[in-house]
Design a protein around this motif. Structure first.
Motif, PDB file in Angstrom:
ATOM      1  N   PHE A  86      40.774-104.280  66.781  1.00 45.66           N
ATOM      2  CA  PHE A  86      42.272-104.219  68.545  1.00 45.66           C
ATOM      3  C   PHE A  86      41.850-105.278  68.955  1.00 45.66           C
ATOM      4  O   PHE A  86      40.375-105.793  68.677  1.00 45.66           O
ATOM      5  CB  PHE A  86      42.717-103.206  68.575  1.00 45.66           C
ATOM      6  CG  PHE A  86      43.826-102.910  67.798  1.00 45.66           C
ATOM      7  CD1 PHE A  86      45.561-102.848  68.361  1.00 45.66           C
ATOM      8  CD2 PHE A  86      43.458-101.525  66.470  1.00 45.66           C
ATOM      9  CE1 PHE A  86      46.417-101.813  67.540  1.00 45.66           C
ATOM     10  CE2 PHE A  86      44.202-100.968  66.174  1.00 45.66           C
ATOM     11  CZ  PHE A  86      45.696-101.705  66.937  1.00 45.66           C
TER      12      PHE A  86
ATOM     13  N   GLU B  35      48.573 -99.035  69.366  1.00 48.19           N
ATOM     14  CA  GLU B  35      49.760-100.397  70.473  1.00 48.19           C
ATOM     15  C   GLU B  35      49.505-100.311  71.316  1.00 48.19           C
ATOM     16  O   GLU B  35      49.974-101.275  72.203  1.00 48.19           O
ATOM     17  CB  GLU B  35      50.610-100.767  69.830  1.00 48.19           C
ATOM     18  CG  GLU B  35      51.586 -99.406  69.335  1.00 48.19           C
ATOM     19  CD  GLU B  35      51.632 -98.562  68.649  1.00 48.19           C
ATOM     20  OE1 GLU B  35      52.713 -97.663  68.689  1.00 48.19           O
ATOM     21  OE2 GLU B  35      50.977 -97.909  68.096  1.00 48.19           O
TER      22      GLU B  35
ATOM     23  N   ASN C  47      50.542-103.472  61.165  1.00 50.62           N
ATOM     24  CA  ASN C  47      51.324-102.931  61.325  1.00 50.62           C
ATOM     25  C   ASN C  47      51.976-102.498  60.589  1.00 50.62           C
ATOM     26  O   ASN C  47      52.623-100.874  61.316  1.00 50.62           O
ATOM     27  CB  ASN C  47      52.686-103.883  62.211  1.00 50.62           C
ATOM     28  CG  ASN C  47      51.785-104.393  63.559  1.00 50.62           C
ATOM     29  OD1 ASN C  47      51.912-104.183  64.574  1.00 50.62           O
ATOM     30  ND2 ASN C  47      52.616-105.541  63.829  1.00 50.62           N
TER      31      ASN C  47
ATOM     32  N   PRO D 183      46.413-106.845  66.664  1.00 48.06           N
ATOM     33  CA  PRO D 183      46.304-105.672  65.355  1.00 48.06           C
ATOM     34  C   PRO D 183      46.068-106.375  63.984  1.00 48.06           C
ATOM     35  O   PRO D 183      46.735-107.687  64.052  1.00 48.06           O
ATOM     36  CB  PRO D 183      47.115-104.394  64.958  1.00 48.06           C
ATOM     37  CG  PRO D 183      48.536-104.929  65.848  1.00 48.06           C
ATOM     38  CD  PRO D 183      47.982-106.100  67.041  1.00 48.06           C
TER      39      PRO D 183
ATOM     40  N   THR E 279      48.032-109.381  60.470  1.00 48.62           N
ATOM     41  CA  THR E 279      49.228-108.635  61.897  1.00 48.62           C
ATOM     42  C   THR E 279      50.059-107.728  61.470  1.00 48.62           C
ATOM     43  O   THR E 279      50.403-106.161  61.732  1.00 48.62           O
ATOM     44  CB  THR E 279      49.572-109.686  62.814  1.00 48.62           C
ATOM     45  OG1 THR E 279      48.389-110.382  63.697  1.00 48.62           O
ATOM     46  CG2 THR E 279      50.516-109.348  63.711  1.00 48.62           C
TER      47      THR E 279
ATOM     48  N   SER F 162      45.727-104.702  71.807  1.00 44.83           N
ATOM     49  CA  SER F 162      46.284-105.436  71.636  1.00 44.83           C
ATOM     50  C   SER F 162      45.912-106.548  70.380  1.00 44.83           C
ATOM     51  O   SER F 162      44.709-106.047  69.930  1.00 44.83           O
ATOM     52  CB  SER F 162      46.621-106.587  72.359  1.00 44.83           C
ATOM     53  OG  SER F 162      45.247-107.124  73.025  1.00 44.83           O
TER      54      SER F 162
END
Length: 367
Positions: A279, A255, A156, A261, A152, A259
């Motif tokens: 996602f 994003e 990001n 990722p 995750t 949701s």
């Protein structure tokens, strides 16, 4: 009396000690750790371990091991010989803490490593803390703790880097995108997409069919322009249909719509190395996004409509600059043997207000 004089002498000598110059010591520590970065680019294992003591504690993967410099150098040299570094980017300024007597210190930092190992692309997001001790008036590492980011966190980081490519910032509050489209049977149709951080609206006109769909946190609805029929809610699958058409917004802020990722490795996409990030959409189905390994450019994404249906692959093409943003002007939807082409004739930034998302009046007009 003699004991009293000795105590006074010790106190006097202590008071005469030079105060610790913390800024100087921090620069010395930073210079030592910078050698590790330099060693990656120079391919020099000896330089890599120059900041280390002859032995140190290595903490990783739930284990503590004692490592010796002479044993560590050959394996690291082999790794460096087969590694081509594109970049090593420190994500933060290093955190350096030093003891009052300047004999012990810690160095904490995090970074992103991107390159090729044995000609295969690799990507690591890591954080570490080194403990250093003053040995022979030089700072040496006596312990290092290493951690690698979760899927995750890695995802990001990639998404953030893609924003560096597109130049997307929160100053962008809305987006208007009008497309002239071609269906697989060469039938023309038009699609208009309005997007903001919290809501979106899709209008599509094809032959005698003309409808408007709006989805957002507070409400959702659909409106048939020809029959003037309003439906005051959308199913989750219809909302994902609308979201799946917000191509530009998804290239900038995925994003906002999806949701969870997760970085799922580096694969080939559009004949190039690409980061794959998965996602989850409103129906709990996966949505796979792809970003160029070379520069984090958004390349496109895949959605999965449902059981028995082919996945849909969306490609972003023909990139240009619009008001300092990097944006694409064309896109294709491919599902099985069918290809839908979108040519965006008008893209406007920050031109919408709240009422534009709630209006039932058509915005697409006949030429």
């Amino acid at each position: 009396m003699r004991r009293f004089l000795i105590v006074l002498l010790v106190a006097f000598l202590s008071s005469c000690q030079q105060p610790v110059d913390l800024d100087f010591e921090k620069e010395q520590i930073k210079a030592q750790l910078d050698k590790v970065t330099q060693a990656h680019y120079k391919g020099d294992a000896n330089l890599f371990y120059q900041p280390n003591a002859e032995q140190w504690y290595d903490v990783r993967s739930g284990q503590v091991k004692i490592r010796h410099k002479e044993d560590a150098i050959p394996g690291t040299q082999n790794y460096l010989d087969h590694m081509e570094f594109k970049d090593m980017i420190m994500r933060d300024e290093p955190i350096i803490e030093i003891s009052d007597d300047a004999t012990l210190a810690t160095y904490t930092n995090s970074g992103v490593i991107r390159g090729f190992l044995n000609k295969e692309p690799i990507f690591w997001v890591v954080a570490w803390q080194s403990t250093l001790k003053k040995i022979n008036n030089e700072w040496n590492i006596i312990s290092t703790t290493n951690t690698e980011a979760t899927k995750t966190i890695s995802a990001n980081v990639i998404i953030d880097n893609s924003k560096d490519y597109t130049k997307a910032t929160d100053s962008l509050q809305s987006l208007y995108a009008m497309a002239n489209c071609i269906a697989p049977d060469l039938r023309p149709f038009k699609t208009l997409i309005l997007s903001s951080h919290k809501k979106s609206k899709m209008e599509q006109q094809s032959g005698n069919s003309h409808y408007i769909l709006k989805q957002g946190e507070s409400n959702s609805w659909s409106y048939n322009v020809n029959t003037k029929t309003l439906t005051d809610s959308l199913s989750a699958s219809t909302k994902t249909f609308v979201q799946g058409h917000e191509l530009h917004w998804l290239s900038l802020f995925p994003e906002d719509r999806y949701s969870n990722p997760s970085f799922d490795g580096i694969i080939k996409f559009k004949d190039q190395d690409a980061f794959k990030i998965t996602f989850t959409n409103l129906t709990n189905s996966p949505v796979n996004f792809y970003y160029a390994f070379e520069n984090y450019q958004p390349l496109g994404f895949e959605i999965f409509p449902g059981e028995g249906q082919d996945k849909v692959v969306i490609l972003f093409e023909d990139w240009n600059t619009l008001d300092d943003l990097n944006m694409f002007k064309k896109a294709t939807f491919t599902q099985g043997d069918e290809i839908f082409s979108y040519d965006f004739s008008v893209i406007k930034l920050n031109s919408l207000d709240e009422t534009d998302f709630e209006r039932k009046a058509q915005m697409i007009t006949e030429d």
